[in-house]
Write a protein that holds these residues in place. Structure first.
Motif, PDB file in Angstrom:
ATOM      1  N   CYS A  44      66.185 -39.835-131.316  1.00  0.00           N
ATOM      2  CA  CYS A  44      65.739 -39.328-130.020  1.00  0.00           C
ATOM      3  C   CYS A  44      64.810 -38.131-130.177  1.00  0.00           C
ATOM      4  O   CYS A  44      64.151 -37.725-129.217  1.00  0.00           O
ATOM      5  CB  CYS A  44      66.929 -38.980-129.134  1.00  0.00           C
ATOM      6  N   CYS A  45      64.719 -37.575-131.370  1.00  0.00           N
ATOM      7  CA  CYS A  45      63.800 -36.474-131.660  1.00  0.00           C
ATOM      8  C   CYS A  45      62.562 -36.969-132.400  1.00  0.00           C
ATOM      9  O   CYS A  45      61.731 -36.164-132.825  1.00  0.00           O
ATOM     10  CB  CYS A  45      64.510 -35.417-132.505  1.00  0.00           C
ATOM     11  N   THR A  46      62.462 -38.268-132.562  1.00  0.00           N
ATOM     12  CA  THR A  46      61.341 -38.869-133.292  1.00  0.00           C
ATOM     13  C   THR A  46      60.579 -39.864-132.427  1.00  0.00           C
ATOM     14  O   THR A  46      59.363 -39.749-132.260  1.00  0.00           O
ATOM     15  CB  THR A  46      61.844 -39.573-134.562  1.00  0.00           C
ATOM     16  N   ALA A  47      61.262 -40.846-131.872  1.00  0.00           N
ATOM     17  CA  ALA A  47      60.604 -41.948-131.167  1.00  0.00           C
ATOM     18  C   ALA A  47      59.874 -41.537-129.895  1.00  0.00           C
ATOM     19  O   ALA A  47      58.729 -41.929-129.689  1.00  0.00           O
ATOM     20  CB  ALA A  47      61.610 -43.055-130.875  1.00  0.00           C
ATOM     21  N   PRO A  48      60.480 -40.751-129.004  1.00  0.00           N
ATOM     22  CA  PRO A  48      59.795 -40.459-127.741  1.00  0.00           C
ATOM     23  C   PRO A  48      58.715 -39.391-127.874  1.00  0.00           C
ATOM     24  O   PRO A  48      58.790 -38.521-128.753  1.00  0.00           O
ATOM     25  CB  PRO A  48      60.906 -39.948-126.820  1.00  0.00           C
ATOM     26  N   SER A  49      57.741 -39.471-126.977  1.00  0.00           N
ATOM     27  CA  SER A  49      56.778 -38.384-126.847  1.00  0.00           C
ATOM     28  C   SER A  49      57.420 -37.284-126.009  1.00  0.00           C
ATOM     29  O   SER A  49      58.359 -37.531-125.254  1.00  0.00           O
ATOM     30  CB  SER A  49      55.503 -38.878-126.177  1.00  0.00           C
ATOM     31  N   ILE A  50      56.914 -36.082-126.169  1.00  0.00           N
ATOM     32  CA  ILE A  50      57.350 -34.946-125.344  1.00  0.00           C
ATOM     33  C   ILE A  50      56.076 -34.352-124.768  1.00  0.00           C
ATOM     34  O   ILE A  50      55.209 -33.889-125.517  1.00  0.00           O
ATOM     35  CB  ILE A  50      58.128 -33.907-126.174  1.00  0.00           C
ATOM     36  N   SER A  51      55.942 -34.380-123.450  1.00  0.00           N
ATOM     37  CA  SER A  51      54.718 -33.888-122.825  1.00  0.00           C
ATOM     38  C   SER A  51      54.771 -32.400-122.507  1.00  0.00           C
ATOM     39  O   SER A  51      53.742 -31.781-122.275  1.00  0.00           O
ATOM     40  CB  SER A  51      54.403 -34.691-121.559  1.00  0.00           C
ATOM     41  N   SER A  52      55.956 -31.818-122.527  1.00  0.00           N
ATOM     42  CA  SER A  52      56.072 -30.391-122.234  1.00  0.00           C
ATOM     43  C   SER A  52      55.938 -29.580-123.530  1.00  0.00           C
ATOM     44  O   SER A  52      56.211 -30.088-124.622  1.00  0.00           O
ATOM     45  CB  SER A  52      57.403 -30.098-121.551  1.00  0.00           C
ATOM     46  N   LEU A 109      56.758 -27.044-126.533  1.00  0.00           N
ATOM     47  CA  LEU A 109      57.939 -26.616-127.256  1.00  0.00           C
ATOM     48  C   LEU A 109      57.475 -25.705-128.383  1.00  0.00           C
ATOM     49  O   LEU A 109      56.291 -25.713-128.732  1.00  0.00           O
ATOM     50  CB  LEU A 109      58.774 -27.791-127.761  1.00  0.00           C
ATOM     51  N   PRO A 110      58.343 -24.876-128.926  1.00  0.00           N
ATOM     52  CA  PRO A 110      57.915 -23.938-129.966  1.00  0.00           C
ATOM     53  C   PRO A 110      57.157 -24.638-131.097  1.00  0.00           C
ATOM     54  O   PRO A 110      57.624 -25.631-131.654  1.00  0.00           O
ATOM     55  CB  PRO A 110      59.235 -23.343-130.466  1.00  0.00           C
ATOM     56  N   GLY A 111      55.960 -24.149-131.360  1.00  0.00           N
ATOM     57  CA  GLY A 111      55.124 -24.711-132.413  1.00  0.00           C
ATOM     58  C   GLY A 111      54.264 -25.877-131.968  1.00  0.00           C
ATOM     59  O   GLY A 111      53.364 -26.282-132.687  1.00  0.00           O
ATOM     60  N   LEU A 112      54.536 -26.432-130.812  1.00  0.00           N
ATOM     61  CA  LEU A 112      53.761 -27.563-130.280  1.00  0.00           C
ATOM     62  C   LEU A 112      53.452 -27.290-128.803  1.00  0.00           C
ATOM     63  O   LEU A 112      54.109 -27.817-127.908  1.00  0.00           O
ATOM     64  CB  LEU A 112      54.535 -28.876-130.429  1.00  0.00           C
ATOM     65  N   PRO A 113      52.450 -26.461-128.529  1.00  0.00           N
ATOM     66  CA  PRO A 113      52.158 -26.080-127.145  1.00  0.00           C
ATOM     67  C   PRO A 113      51.732 -27.239-126.253  1.00  0.00           C
ATOM     68  O   PRO A 113      51.802 -27.132-125.032  1.00  0.00           O
ATOM     69  CB  PRO A 113      51.051 -25.044-127.283  1.00  0.00           C
ATOM     70  N   HIS A 114      51.319 -28.354-126.841  1.00  0.00           N
ATOM     71  CA  HIS A 114      50.896 -29.527-126.065  1.00  0.00           C
ATOM     72  C   HIS A 114      51.901 -30.668-126.172  1.00  0.00           C
ATOM     73  O   HIS A 114      51.587 -31.810-125.848  1.00  0.00           O
ATOM     74  CB  HIS A 114      49.514 -29.986-126.514  1.00  0.00           C
ATOM     75  N   GLY A 115      53.102 -30.380-126.647  1.00  0.00           N
ATOM     76  CA  GLY A 115      54.124 -31.414-126.812  1.00  0.00           C
ATOM     77  C   GLY A 115      53.981 -32.133-128.138  1.00  0.00           C
ATOM     78  O   GLY A 115      53.303 -31.662-129.047  1.00  0.00           O
ATOM     79  N   LYS A 116      54.614 -33.299-128.220  1.00  0.00           N
ATOM     80  CA  LYS A 116      54.564 -34.083-129.463  1.00  0.00           C
ATOM     81  C   LYS A 116      54.331 -35.542-129.135  1.00  0.00           C
ATOM     82  O   LYS A 116      54.851 -36.058-128.148  1.00  0.00           O
ATOM     83  CB  LYS A 116      55.848 -33.836-130.267  1.00  0.00           C
ATOM     84  N   PRO A 117      53.565 -36.244-129.968  1.00  0.00           N
ATOM     85  CA  PRO A 117      53.345 -37.669-129.737  1.00  0.00           C
ATOM     86  C   PRO A 117      54.558 -38.513-130.129  1.00  0.00           C
ATOM     87  O   PRO A 117      55.393 -38.092-130.941  1.00  0.00           O
ATOM     88  CB  PRO A 117      52.149 -37.994-130.636  1.00  0.00           C
ATOM     89  N   ALA A 118      54.640 -39.683-129.553  1.00  0.00           N
ATOM     90  CA  ALA A 118      55.701 -40.633-129.903  1.00  0.00           C
ATOM     91  C   ALA A 118      55.608 -40.974-131.384  1.00  0.00           C
ATOM     92  O   ALA A 118      54.519 -41.087-131.942  1.00  0.00           O
ATOM     93  CB  ALA A 118      55.561 -41.898-129.063  1.00  0.00           C
TER      94      ALA A 118
END
Length: 85
Positions: free
Chosen positions: A10-18, A20-29
């Motif tokens: 659940c910390c790898t597969a989904p993208s995060i659009s908000s 988070l620390p170190g990733l100001p633009h979220g993370k890709p799926a």
């Protein structure tokens, strides 16, 4: 249901659009979150910096299945089905 040790799907597969620390633009799926430790545990768990979307995703037998591979496939299908067109 408790999270499976050594999973982190659940910390790898989904993208995060908000942000988070170190990733100001979220993370890709498909990209492991940089806040996973070597045992695939979230280092932001329980902290205010943890994105709300992460806190809202709860383990469930359908999602988690019998192993990490099942969880990664299930979450990847969900990511694909809910991606903006």
């Amino acid at each position: 249901m408790e999270c499976r040790p050594g999973c982190g799907a659940c910390c790898t597969a989904p993208s995060i659009s908000s942000p988070l620390p170190g990733l100001p633009h979220g993370k890709p799926a498909g990209m492991p979150c940089p806040h996973l430790d070597a045992a695939l545990r979230c280092q932001l768990f329980g902290r205010p910096e943890r994105p709300a979307v992460c806190a809202s995703l709860q383990p469930h037998a359908d999602m988690c299945g019998g192993d990490r591979a099942h969880a990664l496939r299930w979450l990847a299908r969900l990511e694909h089905a809910t991606a903006p067109t």
